[in-house]
Design an enzyme around this catalytic site. Sequence first.
Site: not given
Length: 274
Positions: A153, A208
């Site tokens: 990502n 996250d």
Amino acid sequence: GTMEGEASIRAMSRDLYEQGVAAFLPTTMSASPAETLQAVTGTRAVMASPEKRGAKVLGVHMEAPFLNREKAGAQRKRYFCDPTMDAMLTFTGGSLDGVRMITLAPERDGAEAFTRAMQEAGVVVSLGHTAASAELTHQAADWGASQVTHTFNAQTPLGHREPGVPGAALVDDRYYCQFIADGVHLHKDTVRLLIRAKGANKAVAITDAMEAAGVPEGRYALGGYRVEVKNGEARLMNGTLAGSVLTLRKALENLIHHFGIAPEDAVRMCTLTP
């Protein structure tokens, strides 16, 4: 979130403890030096005088400002800059105390000298929000980088001729690869590929999580942006994923039941490895 300073970090510490988390790194986002310093001093205060029933604060993870504008994700680009010790000290109030990890883009000017200085100072350097090639990724490990922030990502993709950051990190034994185990950020096969390549000793399950983790659906704020939480996803108004609403307990559950990982490996990736 971390950016709101001490009281907020204390609340995170208590909440995470309730969820069974033993220790964590409060993580900064791209912001002004003054806003970042509030997060860093808040973290230091909690480290100096921890919550009695709280997850231990190991130090701050600065996920900014030495990032690539092309791979900003949900980070504000206006504060991005090249990595220098002077810039770092501006954001941390003149000292590296309490800073345990920094995410940076190794293609930025000065990254080599800065990475070497950080390693010398005992700060873990992680690659992220980067357009680095596979070659540069291997090189950054020579300088002392040892992790990749939310692998796949906000970085170069894994292509069969251009393996990018993830391709290099998956086969370079010097890297620990963090991955978001929410089932949204990464396809099931991508997670399995990462775990097969790195093994449970080098694959780091992360959440996250942004401040809306564990809360009802609705609209929230994250680092100066509006975020909508819906169907277990946190997105900016333009659709960009903005961190996750994942808890570590749920990450463990996902690894076993959604990704089909052996329980003993799943537990290790959520505990000993990180």
